[in-house]
Design a protein around this motif. Structure first.
Motif, PDB file in Angstrom:
ATOM      1  N   GLY A   1      -6.799   6.269 -19.662  1.00  0.00           N
ATOM      2  CA  GLY A   1      -7.636   7.017 -20.591  1.00  0.00           C
ATOM      3  C   GLY A   1      -6.949   8.199 -21.247  1.00  0.00           C
ATOM      4  N   ALA A   2      -5.694   8.457 -20.899  1.00  0.00           N
ATOM      5  CA  ALA A   2      -4.991   9.626 -21.440  1.00  0.00           C
ATOM      6  C   ALA A   2      -4.652   9.421 -22.912  1.00  0.00           C
ATOM      7  CB  ALA A   2      -3.718   9.897 -20.641  1.00  0.00           C
ATOM      8  N   SER A   3      -4.897  10.440 -23.728  1.00  0.00           N
ATOM      9  CA  SER A   3      -4.588  10.371 -25.162  1.00  0.00           C
ATOM     10  C   SER A   3      -3.109  10.638 -25.392  1.00  0.00           C
ATOM     11  CB  SER A   3      -5.421  11.397 -25.930  1.00  0.00           C
ATOM     12  OG  SER A   3      -5.032  12.722 -25.556  1.00  0.00           O
ATOM     13  N   GLN A   4      -2.645  10.313 -26.598  1.00  0.00           N
ATOM     14  CA  GLN A   4      -1.254  10.599 -26.964  1.00  0.00           C
ATOM     15  C   GLN A   4      -0.987  12.110 -26.938  1.00  0.00           C
ATOM     16  OE1 GLN A   4       0.604   7.933 -26.786  1.00  0.00           O
ATOM     17  NE2 GLN A   4       1.010   7.225 -28.871  1.00  0.00           N
ATOM     18  N   GLU A   5      -1.980  12.897 -27.353  1.00  0.00           N
ATOM     19  CA  GLU A   5      -1.818  14.353 -27.341  1.00  0.00           C
ATOM     20  C   GLU A   5      -1.700  14.869 -25.907  1.00  0.00           C
ATOM     21  OE1 GLU A   5      -4.007  18.449 -28.947  1.00  0.00           O
ATOM     22  OE2 GLU A   5      -5.022  16.513 -29.138  1.00  0.00           O
ATOM     23  N   ALA A   6      -2.507  14.291 -24.985  1.00  0.00           N
ATOM     24  CA  ALA A   6      -2.453  14.713 -23.584  1.00  0.00           C
ATOM     25  C   ALA A   6      -1.079  14.429 -22.980  1.00  0.00           C
ATOM     26  CB  ALA A   6      -3.535  13.998 -22.779  1.00  0.00           C
ATOM     27  N   VAL A   7      -0.487  13.302 -23.349  1.00  0.00           N
ATOM     28  CA  VAL A   7       0.845  12.966 -22.848  1.00  0.00           C
ATOM     29  C   VAL A   7       1.870  13.952 -23.393  1.00  0.00           C
ATOM     30  CG1 VAL A   7       2.656  11.210 -22.797  1.00  0.00           C
ATOM     31  CG2 VAL A   7       0.264  10.519 -22.575  1.00  0.00           C
ATOM     32  N   PHE A   8       1.762  14.298 -24.673  1.00  0.00           N
ATOM     33  CA  PHE A   8       2.703  15.242 -25.283  1.00  0.00           C
ATOM     34  C   PHE A   8       2.624  16.606 -24.598  1.00  0.00           C
ATOM     35  CE2 PHE A   8       3.587  18.617 -28.410  1.00  0.00           C
ATOM     36  CZ  PHE A   8       4.903  18.292 -28.760  1.00  0.00           C
ATOM     37  N   GLU A   9       1.419  17.127 -24.425  1.00  0.00           N
ATOM     38  CA  GLU A   9       1.254  18.467 -23.851  1.00  0.00           C
ATOM     39  C   GLU A   9       1.539  18.471 -22.353  1.00  0.00           C
ATOM     40  OE1 GLU A   9       0.987  21.049 -25.573  1.00  0.00           O
ATOM     41  OE2 GLU A   9       0.326  20.315 -27.525  1.00  0.00           O
ATOM     42  N   GLY A  10       1.103  17.429 -21.642  1.00  0.00           N
ATOM     43  CA  GLY A  10       1.227  17.423 -20.188  1.00  0.00           C
ATOM     44  C   GLY A  10       2.594  17.034 -19.669  1.00  0.00           C
ATOM     45  N   SER A  11       3.397  16.408 -20.520  1.00  0.00           N
ATOM     46  CA  SER A  11       4.724  15.961 -20.071  1.00  0.00           C
ATOM     47  C   SER A  11       5.772  17.062 -20.133  1.00  0.00           C
ATOM     48  CB  SER A  11       5.195  14.778 -20.921  1.00  0.00           C
ATOM     49  OG  SER A  11       5.404  15.186 -22.273  1.00  0.00           O
ATOM     50  N   GLY A  12       5.489  18.133 -20.857  1.00  0.00           N
ATOM     51  CA  GLY A  12       6.477  19.192 -21.050  1.00  0.00           C
ATOM     52  C   GLY A  12       7.322  18.989 -22.292  1.00  0.00           C
ATOM     53  N   MET A  13       6.874  18.082 -23.174  1.00  0.00           N
ATOM     54  CA  MET A  13       7.645  17.769 -24.376  1.00  0.00           C
ATOM     55  C   MET A  13       7.765  18.973 -25.310  1.00  0.00           C
ATOM     56  SD  MET A  13       9.219  15.062 -25.533  1.00  0.00           S
ATOM     57  CE  MET A  13      10.505  15.813 -26.523  1.00  0.00           C
ATOM     58  N   ARG A  14       6.713  19.775 -25.390  1.00  0.00           N
ATOM     59  CA  ARG A  14       6.756  20.956 -26.267  1.00  0.00           C
ATOM     60  C   ARG A  14       7.855  21.925 -25.812  1.00  0.00           C
ATOM     61  NH1 ARG A  14       3.309  23.096 -29.927  1.00  0.00           N
ATOM     62  NH2 ARG A  14       1.667  21.598 -29.385  1.00  0.00           N
TER      63      ARG A  14
ATOM     64  N   ASP B   1       0.874  -1.169   0.000  1.00  0.00           N
ATOM     65  CA  ASP B   1       0.000   0.000   0.000  1.00  0.00           C
ATOM     66  C   ASP B   1       0.914   1.221   0.000  1.00  0.00           C
ATOM     67  OD1 ASP B   1      -3.038   0.761   0.476  1.00  0.00           O
ATOM     68  OD2 ASP B   1      -1.809   2.154   1.648  1.00  0.00           O
ATOM     69  N   ALA B   2       1.063   1.839  -1.157  1.00  0.00           N
ATOM     70  CA  ALA B   2       2.029   2.936  -1.270  1.00  0.00           C
ATOM     71  C   ALA B   2       1.534   3.992  -2.238  1.00  0.00           C
ATOM     72  CB  ALA B   2       3.383   2.405  -1.727  1.00  0.00           C
ATOM     73  N   THR B   3       1.932   5.242  -1.995  1.00  0.00           N
ATOM     74  CA  THR B   3       1.593   6.361  -2.872  1.00  0.00           C
ATOM     75  C   THR B   3       2.881   7.005  -3.372  1.00  0.00           C
ATOM     76  OG1 THR B   3      -0.457   6.788  -1.661  1.00  0.00           O
ATOM     77  CG2 THR B   3       0.380   8.566  -3.038  1.00  0.00           C
ATOM     78  N   PHE B   4       2.907   7.333  -4.668  1.00  0.00           N
ATOM     79  CA  PHE B   4       4.087   7.939  -5.291  1.00  0.00           C
ATOM     80  C   PHE B   4       3.674   9.245  -5.965  1.00  0.00           C
ATOM     81  CE2 PHE B   4       4.701   3.402  -5.123  1.00  0.00           C
ATOM     82  CZ  PHE B   4       6.035   3.235  -4.772  1.00  0.00           C
ATOM     83  N   GLY B   5       4.567  10.220  -5.969  1.00  0.00           N
ATOM     84  CA  GLY B   5       4.281  11.500  -6.602  1.00  0.00           C
ATOM     85  C   GLY B   5       5.223  11.791  -7.752  1.00  0.00           C
ATOM     86  N   PHE B   6       4.683  12.362  -8.848  1.00  0.00           N
ATOM     87  CA  PHE B   6       5.481  12.686 -10.033  1.00  0.00           C
ATOM     88  C   PHE B   6       5.056  14.043 -10.565  1.00  0.00           C
ATOM     89  CE2 PHE B   6       5.247   8.065  -9.727  1.00  0.00           C
ATOM     90  CZ  PHE B   6       6.598   7.740  -9.736  1.00  0.00           C
ATOM     91  N   SER B   7       5.767  14.525 -11.576  1.00  0.00           N
ATOM     92  CA  SER B   7       5.404  15.807 -12.183  1.00  0.00           C
ATOM     93  C   SER B   7       4.031  15.726 -12.830  1.00  0.00           C
ATOM     94  CB  SER B   7       6.453  16.216 -13.222  1.00  0.00           C
ATOM     95  OG  SER B   7       7.723  16.380 -12.615  1.00  0.00           O
ATOM     96  N   ALA B   8       3.702  14.556 -13.379  1.00  0.00           N
ATOM     97  CA  ALA B   8       2.384  14.331 -13.981  1.00  0.00           C
ATOM     98  C   ALA B   8       2.141  12.828 -14.045  1.00  0.00           C
ATOM     99  CB  ALA B   8       2.310  14.938 -15.381  1.00  0.00           C
ATOM    100  N   VAL B   9       0.879  12.426 -13.966  1.00  0.00           N
ATOM    101  CA  VAL B   9       0.491  11.019 -14.116  1.00  0.00           C
ATOM    102  C   VAL B   9      -0.574  10.938 -15.195  1.00  0.00           C
ATOM    103  CG1 VAL B   9      -0.625   9.039 -13.023  1.00  0.00           C
ATOM    104  CG2 VAL B   9       1.034  10.391 -11.733  1.00  0.00           C
TER     105      VAL B   9
END
Length: 365
Positions: free
Chosen positions: A57-70, A45-53
């Motif tokens: 259901g996340a789209s490929q576009e959401a990953v591109f924009e939300g990850s900071g790739m741009r 039972d553990a919780t982890f934190g990241f810049s984004a998760v």
């Protein structure tokens, strides 16, 4: 510039596969929002934190924009050395995140909605170049590390092993690697697909298209005077050059030189789970050794600078090539990919701990 910058680490949780659903696997990973993810299973039972998760259901576009790739693309244009790499268990969705569906070719391109970080970054790079009114010289190199041998994925003919060298000015670099210039989206996507078809893959119990090598595609971005390339705007073409030779398209006074490197790591795997034997087993052991060396470097880099001991970059070809990205003067985005299946719990926890340590690593761009 010159300030300590933490590695940006994001997490992507793939959906349960049809096979996992049919055999009754439980979903043990749940997104809590605000960059947090919770793992809930027997005795865990553990919780982890990241810049984004990014959940299933996340789209490929959401990953591109939300990850900071741009932003990473823009920094490469500004002359920084930028790297994005995907890591995780075999079959966790690393190659899909970077490239999109495997079943794509020049004649049968993938649906635009399914394109990965690479193709979206290429589009962004060319759009940024045009919008800034700058004239950039763009070239690409593509290699794989297979059983600790470096092989060029763009050179014609059977891939041969290339030597890895070190110099004070360049750090670790691959000698005689082919670099191909491009001027359009069609050209760089064609290079990507051409190289990917030559990459070593095999099928085993966990993945029908398991990558058996680490692959590194590097986009070299060099500023030049507008007058330096008289063919600009007259369609696109490809030109090739070896090693560090000066390009015939280069201007006399290049202003900035940046790189954008995409690293698709082969997945960690347990031979017992994959059913590998013979050559597959040898490949798995080589993959796991290099990933262990990478994990060791990251663990040491995560310590405060005053408490760090020697960082053993020379333990593998992979860590040598990633030395600048991890602990030097680069800017790095890490995409951790995991399965939510209860059957993959051990590997999922390993990836999450790995990614959590990486969040403490800093560089000086």
């Amino acid at each position: 510039e010159g300030r300590e910058t933490r590695l940006r680490v994001v997490l992507r949780v793939r959906p349960l596969t049809c096979t996992e659903t049919r055999r009754g696997d439980q979903q043990v990973v749940h997104s809590l929002g605000d960059g947090a993810v919770h793992v809930s299973a027997a005795r865990h039972d553990a919780t982890f934190g990241f810049s984004a998760v990014f959940d299933a259901g996340a789209s490929q576009e959401a990953v591109f924009e939300g990850s900071g790739m741009r932003q990473l693309v823009e920094l490469a244009i500004d002359g920084f050395s930028c790297t994005v790499f995907a890591f995780g268990q075999t079959g966790s969705g690393k190659t899909y995140t970077l490239m999109g569906p495997l079943a794509q070719s020049d004649t049968q391109p993938a649906s635009p909605a399914l394109l990965g970080l690479m193709q979206r970054s290429f589009t962004c790079l060319l759009e940024q170049s045009r919008s800034r009114g700058s004239d950039l010289a763009l070239s690409a190199s593509y290699l794989e590390i297979y059983n600790e041998q470096i092989r060029d994925l763009l050179s014609p003919g059977p891939p041969g092993a290339l030597p890895l060298r070190w110099s004070k000015s360049r750090g670790f670099y691959v000698e005689n690697q082919l670099r191909v210039e491009f001027e359009s989206l069609e050209a760089i996507v064609s290079l990507l697909l051409q190289g990917s078809r030559r990459r070593r893959t095999s099928a085993h119990a966990l993945n029908r298209h398991s990558s058996r090598s680490h692959a590194l595609l590097t986009i070299h971005v060099r500023g030049r005077a507008v007058s330096a390339h008289p063919a600009a705007g007259k369609g696109w073409g490809l030109r090739a050059q070896r090693g560090g030779a000066k390009s015939p398209m280069a201007g006399a006074c290049p202003s900035k030189q940046g790189t954008l490197c995409f690293v698709d790591l082969a997945g960690s795997e347990r031979v017992k789970e994959t059913g590998s034997s013979g050559e597959l087993s040898v490949e798995a052991n080589s993959i796991n050794r290099s990933l262990l060396a990478l994990g060791h470097c990251i663990s040491l880099l995560a310590k405060p600078r005053g408490k760090r001991t020697h960082i053993p970059y020379r333990d593998s070809k992979l860590t040598r090539l990633l030395a600048r990205s991890l602990g030097g003067s680069g800017i790095t985005l890490m995409v951790a990919c995991i399965s939510p299946s209860s059957r993959c719990l051990s590997e999922t926890l390993s990836t999450l701990h790995y990614a959590s340590r990486a969040r403490r690593v800093t560089t000086r761009p």
